[in-house]
Design a protein around this motif. Structure first.
Motif, PDB file in Angstrom:
ATOM      1  N   GLN A  60       2.072 -33.753 -25.702  1.00 20.50           N
ATOM      2  CA  GLN A  60       1.910 -34.852 -24.756  1.00 20.50           C
ATOM      3  C   GLN A  60       1.643 -36.173 -25.484  1.00 20.50           C
ATOM      4  O   GLN A  60       2.154 -37.223 -25.094  1.00 20.50           O
ATOM      5  N   ILE A  61       0.860 -36.128 -26.547  1.00 20.47           N
ATOM      6  CA  ILE A  61       0.589 -37.340 -27.339  1.00 20.47           C
ATOM      7  C   ILE A  61       1.896 -37.914 -27.878  1.00 20.47           C
ATOM      8  O   ILE A  61       2.137 -39.117 -27.797  1.00 20.47           O
ATOM      9  N   VAL A  62       2.745 -37.050 -28.416  1.00 24.51           N
ATOM     10  CA  VAL A  62       4.027 -37.504 -28.973  1.00 24.51           C
ATOM     11  C   VAL A  62       4.894 -38.100 -27.864  1.00 24.51           C
ATOM     12  O   VAL A  62       5.495 -39.158 -28.038  1.00 24.51           O
ATOM     13  N   ARG A  63       4.944 -37.431 -26.721  1.00 26.75           N
ATOM     14  CA  ARG A  63       5.761 -37.927 -25.605  1.00 26.75           C
ATOM     15  C   ARG A  63       5.292 -39.308 -25.166  1.00 26.75           C
ATOM     16  O   ARG A  63       6.100 -40.234 -25.021  1.00 26.75           O
ATOM     17  N   GLN A  83       8.244 -37.237 -18.705  1.00 20.92           N
ATOM     18  CA  GLN A  83       8.533 -35.831 -18.990  1.00 20.92           C
ATOM     19  C   GLN A  83      10.026 -35.554 -18.836  1.00 20.92           C
ATOM     20  O   GLN A  83      10.603 -34.796 -19.613  1.00 20.92           O
ATOM     21  N   GLU A  84      10.648 -36.171 -17.857  1.00 20.95           N
ATOM     22  CA  GLU A  84      12.079 -35.970 -17.613  1.00 20.95           C
ATOM     23  C   GLU A  84      12.914 -36.460 -18.798  1.00 20.95           C
ATOM     24  O   GLU A  84      13.792 -35.744 -19.293  1.00 20.95           O
ATOM     25  N   LYS A 121      14.982 -34.199 -21.601  1.00 16.92           N
ATOM     26  CA  LYS A 121      16.411 -34.409 -21.836  1.00 16.92           C
ATOM     27  C   LYS A 121      16.697 -34.555 -23.330  1.00 16.92           C
ATOM     28  O   LYS A 121      17.665 -33.983 -23.835  1.00 16.92           O
ATOM     29  N   ARG A 122      15.865 -35.310 -24.042  1.00 16.28           N
ATOM     30  CA  ARG A 122      16.058 -35.489 -25.484  1.00 16.28           C
ATOM     31  C   ARG A 122      15.909 -34.180 -26.243  1.00 16.28           C
ATOM     32  O   ARG A 122      16.470 -34.007 -27.311  1.00 16.28           O
ATOM     33  N   LEU A 123      15.138 -33.250 -25.668  1.00 19.55           N
ATOM     34  CA  LEU A 123      14.914 -31.963 -26.323  1.00 19.55           C
ATOM     35  C   LEU A 123      15.807 -30.853 -25.769  1.00 19.55           C
ATOM     36  O   LEU A 123      15.687 -29.696 -26.170  1.00 19.55           O
ATOM     37  N   ASN A 158      10.263 -29.075 -16.338  1.00 26.57           N
ATOM     38  CA  ASN A 158       9.327 -27.997 -16.043  1.00 26.57           C
ATOM     39  C   ASN A 158       8.834 -27.325 -17.330  1.00 26.57           C
ATOM     40  O   ASN A 158       7.653 -26.997 -17.451  1.00 26.57           O
ATOM     41  N   VAL A 159       9.738 -27.122 -18.285  1.00 23.48           N
ATOM     42  CA  VAL A 159       9.368 -26.521 -19.573  1.00 23.48           C
ATOM     43  C   VAL A 159       8.373 -27.424 -20.294  1.00 23.48           C
ATOM     44  O   VAL A 159       7.348 -26.957 -20.802  1.00 23.48           O
ATOM     45  N   VAL A 160       8.664 -28.722 -20.333  1.00 21.10           N
ATOM     46  CA  VAL A 160       7.764 -29.677 -20.987  1.00 21.10           C
ATOM     47  C   VAL A 160       6.392 -29.641 -20.316  1.00 21.10           C
ATOM     48  O   VAL A 160       5.364 -29.604 -20.995  1.00 21.10           O
ATOM     49  N   ALA A 161       6.364 -29.645 -18.996  1.00 23.93           N
ATOM     50  CA  ALA A 161       5.095 -29.613 -18.262  1.00 23.93           C
ATOM     51  C   ALA A 161       4.289 -28.354 -18.602  1.00 23.93           C
ATOM     52  O   ALA A 161       3.069 -28.422 -18.812  1.00 23.93           O
ATOM     53  N   LYS A 162       4.963 -27.224 -18.679  1.00 29.00           N
ATOM     54  CA  LYS A 162       4.271 -25.968 -19.012  1.00 29.00           C
ATOM     55  C   LYS A 162       3.702 -26.002 -20.423  1.00 29.00           C
ATOM     56  O   LYS A 162       2.595 -25.524 -20.664  1.00 29.00           O
ATOM     57  N   TYR A 163       4.448 -26.571 -21.379  1.00 29.30           N
ATOM     58  CA  TYR A 163       3.939 -26.697 -22.748  1.00 29.30           C
ATOM     59  C   TYR A 163       2.749 -27.644 -22.794  1.00 29.30           C
ATOM     60  O   TYR A 163       1.723 -27.338 -23.394  1.00 29.30           O
TER      61      TYR A 163
END
Length: 124
Positions: free
Chosen positions: A7-10, A17-18, A22-24, A29-34
């Protein structure tokens, strides 16, 4: 926690998150879970994430050391080639393929042409 560091990096990248997902090449939803620590990211994701954002894998996993790694010119080139290969832009792939067949003199001319085009584009 690894999710907090993701989250710090984002946030440091100024991405939602969207956009981050996309960049990853994953879903929001995957990003939110991580980020929320609901799912531990697999090693493949960690490697891709670190390469994409120039993040130290040691920092991401442990919180120790420098957050960012210094990328070499070869690292940057490899990242760009990965982006090109995973894109749906067939024109850039064709241009690169054709350019790789040029001799040294024509490559120099192509290089000058591209530099001039980029300079004009940035002045717009």
């Amino acid at each position: 926690m690894i999710g907090e560091r993701i989250q710090i990096v984002r946030k440091d990248s100024g991405l939602s998150q969207e956009a981050f997902a996309k960049r990853l090449s994953v879903t929001r939803n995957v990003v939110a879970k991580y980020e929320n620590g609901l799912v531990e990211p697999p090693e493949l994701f960690i490697n891709h994430f670190c390469m994409k954002f120039g993040i130290s894998a040691n920092w991401l996993q442990t919180g120790e050391g420098d957050m960012y790694t210094s990328m070499t010119e070869d690292d940057l080139f490899a990242e760009k080639m990965g982006e090109i290969l995973s894109s749906e832009n067939d024109m850039i792939k064709e241009i690169i393929t054709k350019a790789s067949e040029l001799d040294e003199d024509y490559l120099k001319m192509l290089h000058q042409l591209i530099d001039g085009m980029l300079e004009k584009q940035t002045k717009k």
